[in-house]
Motif scaffolding. Structure first.
Motif, mmCIF file in Angstrom:
data_model
loop_
_atom_site.group_PDB
_atom_site.id
_atom_site.type_symbol
_atom_site.label_atom_id
_atom_site.label_comp_id
_atom_site.label_asym_id
_atom_site.label_seq_id
_atom_site.Cartn_x
_atom_site.Cartn_y
_atom_site.Cartn_z
ATOM 1 N N PHE A 220 0.796 -1.224 0.000
ATOM 2 C CA PHE A 220 0.000 0.000 0.000
ATOM 3 C C PHE A 220 0.832 1.280 0.000
ATOM 4 O O PHE A 220 0.284 2.369 -0.079
ATOM 5 N N ALA A 221 2.148 1.135 0.084
ATOM 6 C CA ALA A 221 3.013 2.317 0.124
ATOM 7 C C ALA A 221 3.743 2.482 -1.196
ATOM 8 O O ALA A 221 4.023 1.515 -1.898
ATOM 9 N N GLU A 222 4.049 3.728 -1.522
ATOM 10 C CA GLU A 222 4.776 4.024 -2.749
ATOM 11 C C GLU A 222 6.274 4.102 -2.467
ATOM 12 O O GLU A 222 6.700 4.430 -1.364
ATOM 13 N N GLY A 223 7.050 3.788 -3.477
ATOM 14 C CA GLY A 223 8.494 3.938 -3.364
ATOM 15 C C GLY A 223 9.203 2.814 -2.640
ATOM 16 O O GLY A 223 10.397 2.923 -2.339
ATOM 17 N N ILE A 224 8.507 1.724 -2.332
ATOM 18 C CA ILE A 224 9.127 0.586 -1.656
ATOM 19 C C ILE A 224 9.473 -0.474 -2.696
ATOM 20 O O ILE A 224 8.636 -0.848 -3.517
ATOM 21 N N ASP A 225 10.676 -0.955 -2.663
ATOM 22 C CA ASP A 225 11.173 -1.897 -3.666
ATOM 23 C C ASP A 225 10.817 -3.324 -3.262
ATOM 24 O O ASP A 225 11.622 -4.042 -2.663
ATOM 25 N N ASN A 226 9.626 -3.747 -3.625
ATOM 26 C CA ASN A 226 9.173 -5.093 -3.272
ATOM 27 C C ASN A 226 10.026 -6.177 -3.908
ATOM 28 O O ASN A 226 10.231 -7.243 -3.320
ATOM 29 N N ALA A 227 10.512 -5.922 -5.117
ATOM 30 C CA ALA A 227 11.333 -6.920 -5.805
ATOM 31 C C ALA A 227 12.608 -7.201 -5.012
ATOM 32 O O ALA A 227 12.992 -8.367 -4.828
ATOM 33 N N ALA A 228 13.261 -6.143 -4.527
ATOM 34 C CA ALA A 228 14.485 -6.305 -3.742
ATOM 35 C C ALA A 228 14.199 -7.001 -2.424
ATOM 36 O O ALA A 228 14.950 -7.885 -1.994
ATOM 37 N N HIS A 229 13.107 -6.619 -1.768
ATOM 38 C CA HIS A 229 12.757 -7.226 -0.483
ATOM 39 C C HIS A 229 12.502 -8.720 -0.636
ATOM 40 O O HIS A 229 13.001 -9.534 0.149
#
Length: 206
Positions: free
Chosen positions: A169-178
């Motif tokens: 739900f947040a912008e600018g978070i790198d889900n791929a890296a996480h």
């Protein structure tokens, strides 16, 4: 265990935090905004960017792990690293901890720029998620006493789940890296299990 004694069992964690903080301060002293990063300046310092990294500047996969786009970005990553390192580094020892951090961080950074090919990437979060992946994997093994294992298993699981939910739900978070960092860390944790003993598991701080 008193604070000084505990700090002696986590030298790599403290060193990594110190390096990240020093690099951040240097970027600020040379003109970076304290609250948010600047893509051009971050690239100068070694940020990750597909067209540059894949054109022979592979060192960016490593240097980008020590750059942060603002104070809050730095604080949240270092807090997560401190908490995990406080408990995990004494168990797997400094060499394994450092190896897991660097390996999962590089994997996370590569997947990040492969998925986001036009985005400048920085931050230690991929490596931090890697460390939590190692921790969670080991918590599912017989390495630790059941009395110590279950509480940490709940905490680490909640940390990972909540962070992934927030990321949706947040912008600018790198889900791929996480995700890449966590999955590579989880695999690393199971590999580490075969190199550890019950005595290692007994070093889990209470």
């Amino acid at each position: 265990m008193d604070t000084l004694t505990r700090m002696k069992t986590m030298p790599v964690t403290l060193l990594l935090i110190a390096v990240n903080v020093i690099v951040y301060l240097l970027t600020v002293l040379t003109g970076m905004d304290i609250w948010q990063g600047n893509g051009e300046k971050l690239l100068h310092w070694g940020a990750n960017y597909w067209p540059m990294t894949m054109q022979g500047q592979y060192w960016r996969l490593l240097t980008s792990m020590f750059l942060h786009a603002g104070l809050w970005h730095l604080f949240t990553n270092m807090l997560g690293l401190l908490i995990a390192g406080m408990f995990l580094e004494p168990v797997i020892r400094s060499f394994r901890f450092a190896a897991a951090y660097i390996l999962t961080g590089i994997i996370a950074d590569f997947i990040s720029i492969w998925y986001h090919r036009t985005t400048v990437g920085v931050g230690a979060s991929g490596a931090v998620f890697g460390i939590y992946g190692v921790f969670l994997a080991l918590l599912t093994t017989p390495l630790f006493r059941p009395s110590a294992r279950y509480g940490f298993l709940i905490y680490v699981s909640m940390f990972v789940i909540l962070n992934f939910i927030v990321a949706l739900f947040a912008e600018g978070i790198d889900n791929a890296a996480h995700l890449a960092g966590f999955c590579s860390g989880f695999i690393t944790g199971y590999l580490y299990f075969f190199t550890l003993s019950k005595q290692d598991g007994d070093r889990l701080p209470q």
